[in-house]
Design a protein around this motif. Sequence first.
Motif, short mmCIF file in Angstrom:
data_model
loop_
_atom_site.label_atom_id
_atom_site.label_comp_id
_atom_site.label_asym_id
_atom_site.label_seq_id
_atom_site.Cartn_x
_atom_site.Cartn_y
_atom_site.Cartn_z
N SER A 5 0.82 -1.21 0.00
CA SER A 5 0.00 0.00 0.00
C SER A 5 0.86 1.25 0.00
O SER A 5 0.47 2.26 -0.61
CB SER A 5 -1.00 0.01 1.17
OG SER A 5 -0.58 -0.80 2.18
N VAL A 6 2.03 1.19 0.67
CA VAL A 6 2.92 2.36 0.64
C VAL A 6 3.33 2.66 -0.80
O VAL A 6 3.24 3.81 -1.27
CB VAL A 6 4.17 2.12 1.51
CG1 VAL A 6 5.21 3.20 1.25
CG2 VAL A 6 3.79 2.09 2.97
N ILE A 7 3.71 1.59 -1.53
CA ILE A 7 4.12 1.78 -2.93
C ILE A 7 2.97 2.34 -3.75
O ILE A 7 3.11 3.31 -4.50
CB ILE A 7 4.60 0.44 -3.53
CG1 ILE A 7 5.92 0.04 -2.89
CG2 ILE A 7 4.79 0.56 -5.04
CD1 ILE A 7 6.37 -1.33 -3.28
N PHE A 8 1.77 1.75 -3.52
CA PHE A 8 0.62 2.21 -4.29
C PHE A 8 0.35 3.69 -4.07
O PHE A 8 0.23 4.47 -5.01
CB PHE A 8 -0.63 1.40 -3.92
CG PHE A 8 -1.88 1.96 -4.53
CD1 PHE A 8 -2.16 1.72 -5.86
CD2 PHE A 8 -2.75 2.75 -3.80
CE1 PHE A 8 -3.28 2.24 -6.45
CE2 PHE A 8 -3.87 3.28 -4.38
CZ PHE A 8 -4.14 3.03 -5.71
N TYR A 9 0.30 4.09 -2.77
CA TYR A 9 -0.04 5.50 -2.51
C TYR A 9 1.03 6.43 -3.01
O TYR A 9 0.74 7.53 -3.49
CB TYR A 9 -0.34 5.70 -1.02
CG TYR A 9 -1.70 5.17 -0.68
CD1 TYR A 9 -2.84 5.76 -1.21
CD2 TYR A 9 -1.86 4.07 0.15
CE1 TYR A 9 -4.09 5.27 -0.93
CE2 TYR A 9 -3.12 3.58 0.45
CZ TYR A 9 -4.22 4.18 -0.11
OH TYR A 9 -5.47 3.71 0.16
N PHE A 39 2.34 8.79 -17.38
CA PHE A 39 2.20 7.50 -18.08
C PHE A 39 3.13 6.46 -17.47
O PHE A 39 2.73 5.32 -17.22
CB PHE A 39 2.53 7.65 -19.57
CG PHE A 39 1.44 8.31 -20.37
CD1 PHE A 39 0.11 8.09 -20.07
CD2 PHE A 39 1.76 9.14 -21.43
CE1 PHE A 39 -0.88 8.70 -20.81
CE2 PHE A 39 0.77 9.75 -22.17
CZ PHE A 39 -0.54 9.53 -21.85
N VAL A 40 4.37 6.86 -17.26
CA VAL A 40 5.36 5.90 -16.73
C VAL A 40 4.93 5.42 -15.35
O VAL A 40 4.99 4.22 -15.04
CB VAL A 40 6.76 6.55 -16.69
CG1 VAL A 40 7.74 5.65 -15.97
CG2 VAL A 40 7.25 6.81 -18.09
N THR A 41 4.45 6.35 -14.52
CA THR A 41 4.03 5.94 -13.18
C THR A 41 2.83 5.00 -13.22
O THR A 41 2.75 4.05 -12.45
CB THR A 41 3.69 7.18 -12.32
OG1 THR A 41 4.29 8.31 -12.90
CG2 THR A 41 4.20 7.00 -10.93
N SER A 42 1.89 5.27 -14.18
CA SER A 42 0.76 4.35 -14.30
C SER A 42 1.25 2.97 -14.70
O SER A 42 0.73 1.95 -14.23
CB SER A 42 -0.24 4.84 -15.35
OG SER A 42 -0.36 6.20 -15.34
N ALA A 43 2.28 2.94 -15.57
CA ALA A 43 2.84 1.65 -15.98
C ALA A 43 3.40 0.92 -14.76
O ALA A 43 3.22 -0.30 -14.62
CB ALA A 43 3.91 1.86 -17.03
N ILE A 44 4.04 1.68 -13.86
CA ILE A 44 4.58 1.04 -12.65
C ILE A 44 3.45 0.45 -11.82
O ILE A 44 3.56 -0.65 -11.29
CB ILE A 44 5.39 2.06 -11.83
CG1 ILE A 44 6.63 2.47 -12.62
CG2 ILE A 44 5.80 1.49 -10.50
CD1 ILE A 44 7.38 3.60 -12.01
N LEU A 45 2.32 1.17 -11.74
CA LEU A 45 1.18 0.62 -10.98
C LEU A 45 0.69 -0.67 -11.60
O LEU A 45 0.34 -1.61 -10.89
CB LEU A 45 0.04 1.64 -10.93
CG LEU A 45 0.16 2.74 -9.90
CD1 LEU A 45 -1.15 3.50 -9.82
CD2 LEU A 45 0.49 2.16 -8.54
N PHE A 46 0.68 -0.74 -12.93
CA PHE A 46 0.27 -1.99 -13.60
C PHE A 46 1.22 -3.12 -13.23
O PHE A 46 0.79 -4.25 -13.02
CB PHE A 46 0.23 -1.81 -15.11
CG PHE A 46 -1.08 -1.30 -15.63
CD1 PHE A 46 -2.25 -1.99 -15.35
CD2 PHE A 46 -1.15 -0.17 -16.41
CE1 PHE A 46 -3.46 -1.54 -15.82
CE2 PHE A 46 -2.35 0.30 -16.88
CZ PHE A 46 -3.51 -0.39 -16.59
N VAL A 47 2.53 -2.79 -13.17
CA VAL A 47 3.51 -3.83 -12.82
C VAL A 47 3.24 -4.37 -11.42
O VAL A 47 3.23 -5.58 -11.18
CB VAL A 47 4.94 -3.28 -12.93
CG1 VAL A 47 5.93 -4.28 -12.34
CG2 VAL A 47 5.29 -3.01 -14.36
#
Lengths: 204, 478
Positions: A5-9, A39-47
Amino acid sequence: MFIFSVIFYFFAFIIVASSIMVISSRDPIHSVLYLILSFVTSAILFVTLGAEFLAMILIVVYVGAVAVLFLFVVMMLDINFVKIKEGFLSYLPIALLISACLVTELIIIFISKNKLLPEIVNYSDLPDFSSKSNTKDIGNVLYTDYFYLFQISGLILLVAMIGSIVLTLRTRPGVKKQNIAEQVFVSTKSRIIKKKVPLRKGIK
Amino acid sequence: MPYINSIMFLPELILTIGTLFILTVSTFLKNISFKFSFNASILLLVFSLYSVTFDIDTNLFNYDNFFDNGAFIDFIKILILFGTLVFFLFSEEYFYDLNLDKFEIPILILFSVLGMMIMISCNNLISMYLGIELQSLSLYILASINKKSIKSTEAGLKYFILGALSSGILLYGCSLIYGFTGALNFQEIELKLSVLPQLDLGLIFGLVFIIVSLAFKVSAVPFHMWTPDVYEGSPTPITAFFAIVTKIVAVGLLIRFLILPFGQFVDDWSQIIIFLSISSMILGALAAMTQNNINRLLAYSSIGHIGYMLIGLATGAETGIRGIIIYLCIYLFMNAAVFTILLSIKINGKYIENIKSFAGLSKKYPIISFIISIMMFSMAGIPPFAGFFSKFYIFISALESKLVFLAIIGVLSSVVAAFYYIRIVKIIYFDDGLDNFEVILNFRRKLIIFISTIFIAFFIIAPSYIIDTAQELSKTIF
């Protein structure tokens, strides 16, 4: 689970902040760069969700193609962005009012989840990706179960292509074009003309 | 099984393959490409119209339930294809006159028809979205096809930006519904909802978002802003296409979406539809009075018509849907005739834009003037003509469902609206004008005008066929 959750937030905060910067920064080039960041950060969330194929597609398509195209447009066209943004302040109060209404309504929805109603959705955790890769999963359904939708999407892209050609193609008079077929089919007969020159008259 | 699957969407299949064929061939034709694609499109439409009629009438679902089939859907498809055929029959000369003879125009029209057919036969939120996108993307391009006119470009841009906004709203609504039911399929959503005693707040929110987006497509009143500008700016045949065909399919989709998955929660959505209906009727009646541009006037008139149709939907009952089906049929014929006549009259070689230029038409062309007056009386809902019956069945359904105030507002606003319809008749017959009209009617246009006039004027003699059909169709939805 805490670290998740820390990473997500953390990344969610970066996405929201950079999206705000996209619309608020003065320099259009900065806007595009912030767009790439989001965009890049959204990609990280997908990962972090285990959907690495979607993450890579997001980077390849949006960062690689769309955002670079934006950069080109911004740099090539001489658009006065300051003038476009004029009047932003006069619309700001009503825009803020409307978005405040929407946000409060959305918050009310998620707070006031009616406990009396029966639960109809199984909210599960992550889907199980351990057995096979999700690239293979997407490929399996995309061309079989979702065939119908896949074809419609193809038609939409075709229409977009036809549309951009129809709306931008202009035939300008006076432009010299190379016609390769014509050049290839040139023969000596069509280029060299034999003429009998009458004495003391010449030819015109 | 694959055989059954493909025959179930035979009309779509024929249309797709045919359109791609026309596109490929006309790219290689130089001077006759427009003529070829135009006439080939007419042929293709006739083919797919024929293939709709021998569609297998079952309720099998295909391709993982993305696609549905049934009598109501087939009926709307027939209306779409028929309306498009009408468009093709009356518009050819206009495009030549304005030097707009690009072969892409018929192809884009065909693609948008394909999108409409996908829209109306959708059984899933994703295929609904994709159908809407395919349809509207082609329409944005068609609205701005006249590059020489600033108004046409403006119309296309306005339509595009607002359309993109409404797509965003639609997707947000879909995501909320998916989030709260866990299903995308209409039947599955209905099944999941059947255990609920009342709708969750989130579901209501999603439903409202989707209704808003579809209301944008039918241009019901708080979401109508784009309509007059787009109708005015686009080339007139394209405006006719917007007014006739896109309205029909959007109303059909609204009916299917609200009755099918959310049928048991009529009380939740009918209040929104009632609001949309009242405001559309009132604005359609009042705002059209001050308009002098004929396209803007027809835009407001179509907004008013949508208001009446929404009364039928607000009842959520079979009689209401029957009323809408009758209304759609009559609406198609009225608009077909009006736009055909509009495209045939020229003054000094220019097409008519201002309604005051109709002055004095009756002296030179009495028959055309008479037909215009029939259509205007019919649109106003004056008894012997078909327009009266369309409103009559809608109001009956409102009274049966105890929505008396809706019927009262409907009658009052149709009285007000009669003013501007009859004003056109007054200008034609009683105002003095110039005498330089030129009415160009070829066989195709004469055919459309003849059939529509017969239908509108003599509907009273044998209304039972259409009414019985509508009755049966409305039963199949529930």
